[in-house]
Design an enzyme around this catalytic site. Structure first.
Site, PDB file in Angstrom:
ATOM      1  N   CYS A 157       1.795  -7.812 -11.715  1.00  0.00           N
ATOM      2  CA  CYS A 157       2.764  -7.794 -10.625  1.00  0.00           C
ATOM      3  C   CYS A 157       2.460  -8.886  -9.599  1.00  0.00           C
ATOM      4  O   CYS A 157       1.583  -8.720  -8.741  1.00  0.00           O
ATOM      5  CB  CYS A 157       2.741  -6.420  -9.957  1.00  0.00           C
ATOM      6  SG  CYS A 157       3.816  -6.318  -8.531  1.00  0.00           S
ATOM      7  N   CYS A 160       2.985  -7.872  -5.962  1.00  0.00           N
ATOM      8  CA  CYS A 160       1.924  -7.042  -5.374  1.00  0.00           C
ATOM      9  C   CYS A 160       0.672  -7.873  -5.066  1.00  0.00           C
ATOM     10  O   CYS A 160      -0.001  -7.636  -4.070  1.00  0.00           O
ATOM     11  CB  CYS A 160       1.510  -5.923  -6.333  1.00  0.00           C
ATOM     12  SG  CYS A 160       2.852  -5.134  -7.191  1.00  0.00           S
ATOM     13  N   ASP A 161       0.353  -8.819  -5.933  1.00  0.00           N
ATOM     14  CA  ASP A 161      -0.989  -9.406  -5.883  1.00  0.00           C
ATOM     15  C   ASP A 161      -1.073 -10.891  -5.551  1.00  0.00           C
ATOM     16  O   ASP A 161      -2.176 -11.411  -5.367  1.00  0.00           O
ATOM     17  CB  ASP A 161      -1.698  -9.164  -7.230  1.00  0.00           C
ATOM     18  CG  ASP A 161      -1.879  -7.682  -7.503  1.00  0.00           C
ATOM     19  OD1 ASP A 161      -2.023  -6.915  -6.525  1.00  0.00           O
ATOM     20  OD2 ASP A 161      -1.874  -7.281  -8.675  1.00  0.00           O
TER      21      ASP A 161
END
Ligand code: NAP
Length: 335
Positions: A157, A160-161
């Site tokens: 992701c 997200c990261d």
């Protein structure tokens, strides 16, 4: 045992406190499993049909769509919209029409009885109609180092990261829309993106391909597969081999983003519903599964398009069909 828990439940529901809380109502007209674009849109339509749908969210709201950094093709947003933002708006809209969103992971369903039984780690429910929108999960590479470093250098992701890789070099594995879309997004944060693809042609759409080829931060390693993710306390590289020459090498990297496709989340339904060979739920053109009263919508039954707009449309259709099924059943039950 089942009877005992039922009577305990009922006594609690009918106790001194009066009418049961909405969250405690066991039997529901419509239960929607999954809260991606399909499930949330089914919730909007079910809510507008006054069915007070219960939407059971597995882990996070929004499904795969919520992991998409920027959606440029969802109608109505000419400047794009982030997947999580869109999912929150859909959830708000569903709640506005009376849908209830509950963060409970479904552990089993029994489709051989009616009403259908839906169990979670917490409460157990009965559903007079069921809409399955459990979506897909990222396919893992299945190579050494992948599990060990997940969350510490291996990610599925970018939204997200990406932040954790500011100024670093990363590799992206895969050649589809997700790999290229997210590579482009990652260039906002990282110094270099190396896309490793097992063929010499991308599967991604032409517009994404040309943007990636024009981006100075992205380079490609063709005809290459990852054999191992290497490192001690952190990822330092990927061991790869060229599928044409057999040549092996280690590509240094600080992180690995895997976009190797998606697998349908249907293990709960295996043996109870018709599934395709690849595990997708089989539906007819009206989102009906092989069990009357059970509908499916979104990526869990769509290996062809897997687009947010199509998932949302299928969710709407499933809710309309479920409402018709309930109306028909009520009509037949009349003396
Ligand atoms: P996908 O289209 O299935 O692509 C998966 C990619 O991973 C392919 O390039 C595939 O290689 C590669 N791959 C599969 N297994 C692998 C393995 N074990 N090792 C290395 N590589 C592997 O999946 P996706 O990119 O996640 O897209 C899923 C769906 O969402 C698609 O329908 C896509 O159009 C849609 N989507 C659309 C957008 C958009 O419209 N902007 C954005 C994201 C996703 P091969 O090419 O050799 O098969």
């Amino acid at each position: 045992m089942a009877e005992m828990s039922l009577s305990l439940d009922m006594s609690r529901l009918r106790g001194e406190q009066g009418a049961p809380e909405e969250s405690e109502q066991r039997e529901r007209e419509m239960i929607i499993v999954g809260a991606g674009p399909a499930g949330l849109t089914a919730g909007i339509y079910g809510g507008r049909s006054l069915l007070k749908p219960l939407i059971l969210v597995g882990q996070t709201l929004g499904g795969q769509a919520a992991l998409t950094s920027e959606m440029e093709n969802y109608p109505g947003f000419p400047n794009g919209v982030d997947g999580m933002g869109l999912s929150k708006l859909m959830a708000e809209q569903a709640e506005r029409f009376g849908a209830q969103i509950l963060y409970e992971e479904v552990t089993s369903v029994d489709l051989a009885v009616y009403p259908f039984v839906v169990k979670t780690y917490g409460p157990e429910f009965l559903a007079r109609s069921l809409i399955l929108c459990t979506g897909t999960s990222p396919r893992r590479l299945g190579v050494p180092g992948e599990t060990e470093f997940t969350g510490h250098g291996v990610s599925y992701c970018a939204t997200c990261d990406a932040f954790f890789y500011r100024g670093k070099r990363i590799v992206v594995v895969g050649g589809g829309d997700s790999a290229i879309d997210e590579s482009l997004y990652l260039t906002r944060f990282v110094e270099r993106v190396t896309v490793i693809h097992r063929r010499d042609q991308l599967r991604a759409s032409p517009i994404l391909q040309s943007r990636a080829r024009e981006n100075a931060k992205i380079d490609f390693v063709w005809n290459t597969v990852v054999d191992e993710i290497v490192g001690e306390n952190a990822v330092t590289g990927v061991r790869v081999h060229n599928v044409q020459t057999g040549e092996t090498s280690v590509i240094p990297t600080d992180g690995v983003f895997v976009y190797a496709g998606l697998i349908p989340n249907t293990s709960l339904f295996r043996g109870q519903l018709d599934l395709t060979e690849e595990g997708y739920i089989v539906t007819d053109r009206r989102q009906q599964t092989s069990v009357p009263g059970v509908y499916a919508a979104g990526d869990v039954q769509d290996p062809w398009y897997r687009q947010t707009v199509i998932a949302a449309g299928a969710g709407a259709a499933a809710a309309i069909e479920a409402e018709r099924f309930l109306a028909e059943a009520a009509h037949k039950a009349r003396p």
